[in-house]
Design a protein around this motif. Structure first.
Motif, PDB file in Angstrom:
ATOM      1  N   ILE A  18       0.780  -1.100  -0.155  1.00 18.18           N
ATOM      2  CA  ILE A  18      -0.044  -0.001   0.040  1.00 18.18           C
ATOM      3  C   ILE A  18       0.722   1.334  -0.105  1.00 18.18           C
ATOM      4  N   LEU A  70      -5.177   6.345  -2.443  1.00 15.32           N
ATOM      5  CA  LEU A  70      -5.013   5.145  -2.097  1.00 15.32           C
ATOM      6  C   LEU A  70      -4.199   4.382  -3.087  1.00 15.32           C
ATOM      7  N   VAL A  72      -3.303   0.480  -3.973  1.00 17.54           N
ATOM      8  CA  VAL A  72      -3.112  -1.041  -3.259  1.00 17.54           C
ATOM      9  C   VAL A  72      -2.475  -1.891  -4.394  1.00 17.54           C
ATOM     10  N   THR A  90      -2.971  -4.072  -9.612  1.00 19.24           N
ATOM     11  CA  THR A  90      -2.731  -2.638  -8.653  1.00 19.24           C
ATOM     12  C   THR A  90      -3.774  -1.680  -8.901  1.00 19.24           C
ATOM     13  N   PHE A 151     -11.025  -0.809   2.654  1.00 17.03           N
ATOM     14  CA  PHE A 151     -10.012  -1.093   3.671  1.00 17.03           C
ATOM     15  C   PHE A 151     -10.375  -2.128   4.384  1.00 17.03           C
ATOM     16  N   ILE A 154      -9.084  -5.593   2.834  1.00 16.24           N
ATOM     17  CA  ILE A 154      -7.683  -5.629   3.198  1.00 16.24           C
ATOM     18  C   ILE A 154      -7.304  -6.249   4.680  1.00 16.24           C
ATOM     19  N   LEU A 161       1.150  -7.213   5.249  1.00 14.86           N
ATOM     20  CA  LEU A 161       0.694  -5.723   4.650  1.00 14.86           C
ATOM     21  C   LEU A 161       2.245  -5.369   4.468  1.00 14.86           C
ATOM     22  N   THR A 163       4.432  -1.971   3.216  1.00 11.73           N
ATOM     23  CA  THR A 163       4.647  -0.501   3.266  1.00 11.73           C
ATOM     24  C   THR A 163       6.083  -0.201   2.947  1.00 11.73           C
ATOM     25  N   ASP A 169       1.793   6.255   7.143  1.00 10.30           N
ATOM     26  CA  ASP A 169       0.596   5.679   6.333  1.00 10.30           C
ATOM     27  C   ASP A 169      -0.223   4.939   6.945  1.00 10.30           C
ATOM     28  N   ALA A 333       2.847   2.167  -4.827  1.00 13.21           N
ATOM     29  CA  ALA A 333       2.342   0.497  -3.871  1.00 13.21           C
ATOM     30  C   ALA A 333       2.864  -0.514  -4.828  1.00 13.21           C
TER      31      ALA A 333
END
Length: 438
Positions: A18, A70, A72, A90, A151, A154, A161, A163, A169, A333
């Protein structure tokens, strides 16, 4: 149909990367507050106080600034190690807050320079209302918002996850799409640990503590991984493979961006050392020196005595600048996921680094400040043994649930504490998510 497609891809993911685009970060001095000998002197209370002060600044920023987009990136393993294959999808979701929020000119100028379309954001952005205490009571208002459903998908996926420099974030997502941020960092950490049971992997932490790259900003790491990938192809070594959706049903929503394009300075142009090391320069576009990430990588490699001969092997590239799409949430992302997948292969081939050692088997590294980091990472490996990771990411296990703290010698650990309970707001949200998922 687009939402159903998204939820299916998220549900089937092996890991999800993300990224956010924000209207500002607040007071940078507070966000990047450096320790004043806390870790060296053993003053644990002083260290914790400084971390809490930083969290207070993050909470203030998340409550007053807005999430503009956002990103993802869903990565599903279709073939496992040693040459993992991924199916990658994506998403770049433009957002528009229903509440008033603060905008910072520097942040907006940066986004405009990198192709962010504010006209499209205000025209097509998905409306959302940031979390407030009132929204915990008036659930019907919260449940009507699509972004909270996205969200929630997810979180229900219960996969790792990924990052990059993810603390901010994660805080912004929590405040914008989940619930009001807790009053203290320790409660926030307890909430994260309970929310993300499959762990969170920070690629900046991974690059700094295990791979030990000379620079750790996102585009640098991405370009470095691209270079290693090309070398692996030439030498027929282990590497990842990727495939992307060609499904006709989503063709109208697909925008293809070339994030593999290179950017190199004109011949003889001096490299900006500030940009090379940190990924940004106060002078911005007016800086007369090169802001090429590829030049920065070559410069760092040239300084490495083990790679002296590589200095004259620069590829033939077009001078000037090519838009790589960087700093769009969806592209960033994808880059974050690409870095994680490639580092997993790299660490599997360098088991010493995966154990927190250098190539000679020493855990001390070349710099003294690595010692405290290595001791911390060895403890973290024991704590992470039970976290379910896909085999393709297992070489990164030592860095799971560690988030980079700028100016600190050790990362922030996302671990369960026997002294701190998750927040009441988080527990209510978890109950709602379980009901929707059943």
């Amino acid at each position: 149909y687009g939402k159903q497609w998204y939820q299916r891809r998220v549900r089937d993911s092996s890991f999800i990367a993300i990224d956010l685009e924000l209207s500002g970060l607040g007071d940078r001095k507070l966000l990047n507050r450096k320790s004043h000998g806390a870790s060296q002197s053993g003053s644990h209370k002083n260290y914790l106080r400084q971390v809490d002060d930083r969290y207070t600044a993050i909470v203030d920023a998340a409550r007053t600034r807005s999430v503009l987009a956002l990103g993802v990136s869903c990565w599903r393993v279709t073939k496992d190690v040693p040459d993992p294959c991924y199916y990658v999808q994506t998403y770049n979701v433009l957002l528009l807050s229903r509440e008033n929020y603060t905008v910072e000119p520097d942040a907006l100028q940066f986004l405009v320079e990198h192709g962010f379309d504010f006209n499209r954001q205000y025209k097509d952005g998905v409306p959302y209302t940031p979390s407030t205490e009132d929204m915990i009571v008036f659930k019907e208002r919260k449940q009507s918002e699509h972004i909270r459903e996205l969200f929630g998908a997810i979180l229900r996926a219960q996969c790792p996850l990924v990052t990059h420099n993810g603390l901010i974030d994660l805080a912004f997502m929590y405040q914008a799409f989940y619930a009001p941020l807790p009053s203290t960092m320790s409660i926030f950490v307890a909430d994260l640990q309970d929310m993300l049971k499959s762990g969170v992997l920070d690629t900046k932490c991974l690059a700094e503590y295990l791979v030990r790259e000379p620079a750790t900003y996102l585009e640098y790491l991405f370009r470095k991984c691209c270079k290693r990938y090309d070398e692996a192809v030439e030498k027929d070594k282990s590497r990842i493979q990727m495939s992307f959706s060609e499904h006709k049903a989503i063709k109208q929503w697909v925008n293809r961006v070339s994030c593999f394009a290179t950017r190199r300075s004109a011949e003889g142009q001096e490299l900006c050392e500030v940009f090379a090391n940190h990924g940004h320069c106060k002078a911005g576009a007016s800086c007369p020196k090169s802001h090429s990430v590829d030049d920065a990588i070559r410069s760092h490699e040239h300084k490495n005595k083990k790679r002296k001969t590589e200095g004259k092997k620069a590829e033939k590239e077009v001078s000037g600048s090519t838009d790589t799409g960087c700093h769009r949430a969806g592209v960033d992302a994808f880059m974050t996921g690409f870095i994680a997948a490639n580092y997993a292969v790299y660490l599997s081939e360098h088991p010493g680094k995966a154990k927190g050692e250098d190539d000679k088997g020493s855990s001390g590294g070349k710099k003294g400040h690595y010692k405290s980091r290595d001791n911390h990472m060895s403890v973290t490996l024991e704590e992470n043994k039970e976290i379910p990771l896909p085999a393709a990411l297992d070489p990164c296990r030592r860095a799971v649930n560690c988030l980079t703290l700028s100016g600190k010698n050790i990362p922030l650990k996302i671990i369960k504490s026997t002294f701190v309970k998750p927040s009441a707001a988080h527990m209510r949200q978890q109950n709602d998510l379980m009901k929707k998922g059943s």
